[in-house]
Design a protein around this motif. Structure first.
Motif, PDB file in Angstrom:
ATOM      1  N   GLU A  64       0.825  -1.212   0.000  1.00 44.11           N
ATOM      2  CA  GLU A  64       0.000   0.000   0.000  1.00 44.11           C
ATOM      3  C   GLU A  64       0.853   1.254   0.000  1.00 44.11           C
ATOM      4  O   GLU A  64       0.597   2.197  -0.769  1.00 44.11           O
ATOM      5  N   ARG A  65       1.868   1.311   0.860  1.00 44.98           N
ATOM      6  CA  ARG A  65       2.723   2.502   0.920  1.00 44.98           C
ATOM      7  C   ARG A  65       3.411   2.761  -0.419  1.00 44.98           C
ATOM      8  O   ARG A  65       3.482   3.903  -0.877  1.00 44.98           O
ATOM      9  N   ASN A  66       3.900   1.706  -1.053  1.00 44.07           N
ATOM     10  CA  ASN A  66       4.557   1.873  -2.353  1.00 44.07           C
ATOM     11  C   ASN A  66       3.611   2.448  -3.398  1.00 44.07           C
ATOM     12  O   ASN A  66       3.991   3.293  -4.222  1.00 44.07           O
ATOM     13  N   ARG A  67       2.367   1.988  -3.373  1.00 43.36           N
ATOM     14  CA  ARG A  67       1.382   2.475  -4.346  1.00 43.36           C
ATOM     15  C   ARG A  67       1.086   3.956  -4.124  1.00 43.36           C
ATOM     16  O   ARG A  67       0.950   4.729  -5.081  1.00 43.36           O
ATOM     17  N   LEU A  68       0.986   4.377  -2.864  1.00 42.28           N
ATOM     18  CA  LEU A  68       0.752   5.782  -2.563  1.00 42.28           C
ATOM     19  C   LEU A  68       1.944   6.629  -2.998  1.00 42.28           C
ATOM     20  O   LEU A  68       1.779   7.733  -3.535  1.00 42.28           O
ATOM     21  N   TRP A  69       3.146   6.120  -2.777  1.00 41.85           N
ATOM     22  CA  TRP A  69       4.344   6.845  -3.207  1.00 41.85           C
ATOM     23  C   TRP A  69       4.357   7.026  -4.727  1.00 41.85           C
ATOM     24  O   TRP A  69       4.691   8.101  -5.235  1.00 41.85           O
ATOM     25  N   ARG A  70       4.001   5.983  -5.446  1.00 39.65           N
ATOM     26  CA  ARG A  70       4.070   6.065  -6.908  1.00 39.65           C
ATOM     27  C   ARG A  70       3.068   7.088  -7.448  1.00 39.65           C
ATOM     28  O   ARG A  70       3.374   7.853  -8.373  1.00 39.65           O
ATOM     29  N   LEU A  71       1.862   7.112  -6.869  1.00 41.85           N
ATOM     30  CA  LEU A  71       0.879   8.111  -7.273  1.00 41.85           C
ATOM     31  C   LEU A  71       1.372   9.518  -6.956  1.00 41.85           C
ATOM     32  O   LEU A  71       1.219  10.448  -7.757  1.00 41.85           O
ATOM     33  N   LEU A  72       1.976   9.674  -5.786  1.00 41.72           N
ATOM     34  CA  LEU A  72       2.474  10.985  -5.372  1.00 41.72           C
ATOM     35  C   LEU A  72       3.589  11.457  -6.290  1.00 41.72           C
ATOM     36  O   LEU A  72       3.622  12.615  -6.718  1.00 41.72           O
ATOM     37  N   PHE A  73       4.496  10.549  -6.620  1.00 41.41           N
ATOM     38  CA  PHE A  73       5.610  10.910  -7.495  1.00 41.41           C
ATOM     39  C   PHE A  73       5.097  11.318  -8.875  1.00 41.41           C
ATOM     40  O   PHE A  73       5.557  12.316  -9.458  1.00 41.41           O
ATOM     41  N   ALA A  74       4.121  10.571  -9.414  1.00 38.06           N
ATOM     42  CA  ALA A  74       3.555  10.912 -10.722  1.00 38.06           C
ATOM     43  C   ALA A  74       2.886  12.277 -10.688  1.00 38.06           C
ATOM     44  O   ALA A  74       2.961  13.052 -11.653  1.00 38.06           O
ATOM     45  N   MET A  75       2.224  12.593  -9.565  1.00 36.00           N
ATOM     46  CA  MET A  75       1.552  13.893  -9.454  1.00 36.00           C
ATOM     47  C   MET A  75       2.571  15.028  -9.481  1.00 36.00           C
ATOM     48  O   MET A  75       2.394  16.021 -10.194  1.00 36.00           O
ATOM     49  N   TYR A  76       3.656  14.904  -8.721  1.00 36.89           N
ATOM     50  CA  TYR A  76       4.672  15.956  -8.717  1.00 36.89           C
ATOM     51  C   TYR A  76       5.348  16.091 -10.081  1.00 36.89           C
ATOM     52  O   TYR A  76       5.706  17.194 -10.497  1.00 36.89           O
ATOM     53  N   GLU A  77       5.525  14.978 -10.766  1.00 45.23           N
ATOM     54  CA  GLU A  77       6.171  15.004 -12.079  1.00 45.23           C
ATOM     55  C   GLU A  77       5.218  15.401 -13.194  1.00 45.23           C
ATOM     56  O   GLU A  77       5.649  15.623 -14.317  1.00 45.23           O
ATOM     57  N   CYS A  78       3.897  15.455 -12.882  1.00 43.03           N
ATOM     58  CA  CYS A  78       2.871  15.658 -13.922  1.00 43.03           C
ATOM     59  C   CYS A  78       2.997  14.588 -15.006  1.00 43.03           C
ATOM     60  O   CYS A  78       2.894  14.869 -16.205  1.00 43.03           O
TER      61      CYS A  78
END
Length: 326
Positions: free
Chosen positions: A129-143
Motif C-alpha cells: 500500500e505505501r509503495n502504491r501511494l508513493w508512486r501516485l504521489l511521485f507521478a503527481m509531482y512530475e505531472c
C-alpha cells in the motif's frame, strides 16, 4: 481485494456526491470494481463510470452490465496500479498505457490550474500500500502518467494507518515522515468516511481479512480519502522539472528526522546556513521533523537560489530514487 457491502455502497455514493458543484460532473474512473456492488450504486446515482478491472471473471460480468446500459458504463481490461510500466514494447493487459486509457475514455488534457478533468475511485490493495501511494504521489509531482491530463482527483479507500501518516503534524517523529510532507504540500486531503474493516468481504479462499498490524497508530478502519492536487503547487521555484531533486531532498531529510536542520544543510555543502535560516525565520535548532511542509518548499526554493548549494551532490541519488519509485 476488498469487496464492499451494499450498505457501504450507498454511503460511498453520498460521499462522492458531496461537494459536487452544479453542471456536468467529471467522468468517474473506478478501479478494481470486482463484482460491481459499488459500481451499480454509482450508476444509480447518475455517475458516468469507466470500470478498470484486471480479473477476467469480474470483467465478463461487468461487460454484461455495460451491455444492458446506454453508454453510462464502459468496462476496460486493465490494472490501475500497472499504468505506464517501464517495460519496452507493446503492453500486455492488464498493464495499460494512460494515454490509451484516456483516449478510450475521451478525456483530453487540461492546464494544471483548470478544473478537475477526471475523478478516480477505488480501494487501494493492502499489499504494498505505501509503495502504491508513493508512486501516485511521485507521478503527481512530475505531472506524468494520469497527471499529464491535469489535476486528477483521487478518492481512495486506504488503511487508517496510512491516513494517519498522511495527516500527521510536525514534531511526531515516528509518524511525521517524508510521505507526510509531500502529500500535504501536493494534495488537499479530505477525510470523507471511515468504515470498520468488518464491513468488507474478501474473495480470499480462507475468508480472512489482511488487516495490517500496527503499534504506533490506530488501524481499525479503512478511510475514504479525497486527494485533490493543489492548484498552486507549481508556483515559486518548484516545477515538474526539478521535483525529483525536491522529493529526494525531503526523503533524505527524514533519514534522521531528529537531526538538526543546520547539520543537514552543512552536509549539503551550504556554508551560510545561519543566514539562510534567519531569512526564512526558521529556528537554528529546529529538527527535520519540526519543519512544516511549507517550510520544506521555502527551504528548497531558497537553496535553488543559493550559489553555495551543490545540487550536483544529489544527481546520482536522485536518479536511483526515480528508478526505484517507478
Amino acid at each position: 481485494r476488498f469487496i464492499a457491502c451494499p450498505q457501504l455502497a450507498r454511503t460511498v455514493r453520498r460521499c462522492l456526491q458531496r461537494g459536487a458543484g452544479p453542471g456536468p460532473q467529471p467522468l468517474l474512473l473506478e478501479f478494481a470494481p470486482g463484482p460491481g456492488i459499488l459500481t451499480r450504486s454509482l450508476l444509480d446515482a447518475g455517475f458516468r463510470v469507466v470500470a478498470l478491472e484486471s480479473n477476467l471473471d469480474f470483467f465478463t460480468d461487468l461487460q454484461s452490465l455495460e451491455n444492458s446500459l446506454d453508454g453510462q458504463l464502459k468496462v476496460i481490461h486493465g490494472d490501475f496500479f500497472r499504468l505506464d510500466p517501464l517495460a519496452k514494447g507493446a503492453l500486455k493487459p492488464p498493464a495499460v498505457s494512460s494515454d490509451k486509457l484516456f483516449e478510450t475514455m475521451g478525456v483530453a488534457p487540461v492546464p494544471w490550474r483548470a478544473d478537475v478533468p477526471l475523478k478516480v475511485f477505488g480501494i487501494v490493495p493492502q499489499q504494498l500500500e505505501r509503495n502504491r501511494l508513493w508512486r501516485l504521489l511521485f507521478a503527481m509531482y512530475e505531472c506524468s502518467s494520469i497527471y499529464r491530463y491535469g489535476r486528477v482527483e483521487l478518492n481512495l479507500f486506504i488503511s487508517e494507518k496510512e491516513y494517519t501518516v498522511l495527516t500527521a503534524k510536525p514534531g511526531k517523529s515516528k509518524i511525521y515522515q517524508a510521505l507526510t510532507v509531500l502529500a500535504q504540500l501536493g494534495y488537499e486531503i479530505q477525510l470523507l468516511h471511515k468504515e470498520p474493516w468488518s464491513s468488507f468481504a474478501t474473495n480470499l479462499k480462507n475468508g480472512g481479512l489482511a488487516i495490517p498490524k500496527t503499534v504506533l497508530v490506530p488501524n481499525d478502519h479503512l478511510c475514504l480519502v479525497r486527494l485533490t492536487p493543489q492548484e498552486n503547487l507549481f508556483t515559486g521555484g518548484l516545477k515538474p522539472s526539478n521535483v525529483s531533486t525536491f522529493i529526494f531532498m525531503v526523503k533524505q531529510s527524514f533519514a534522521k528526522p531528529k537531526s538538526r536542520l543546520t547539520d543537514r544543510l552543512n552536509s549539503w555543502s551550504l556554508d551560510n546556513s545561519d543566514t539562510l535560516l534567519q531569512a526564512l525565520e526558521i529556528p537554528k535548532n529546529a529538527a527535520m521533523c519540526d519543519l512544516y511542509p511549507e517550510d520544506y518548499k521555502r527551504l528548497f526554493e531558497a537553496l535553488q537560489n543559493s550559489d553555495m548549494f551543490a545540487e550536483t551532490l544529489f544527481h546520482d541519488e536522485v536518479l536511483t530514487s526515480i528508478r526505484t519509485m517507478n
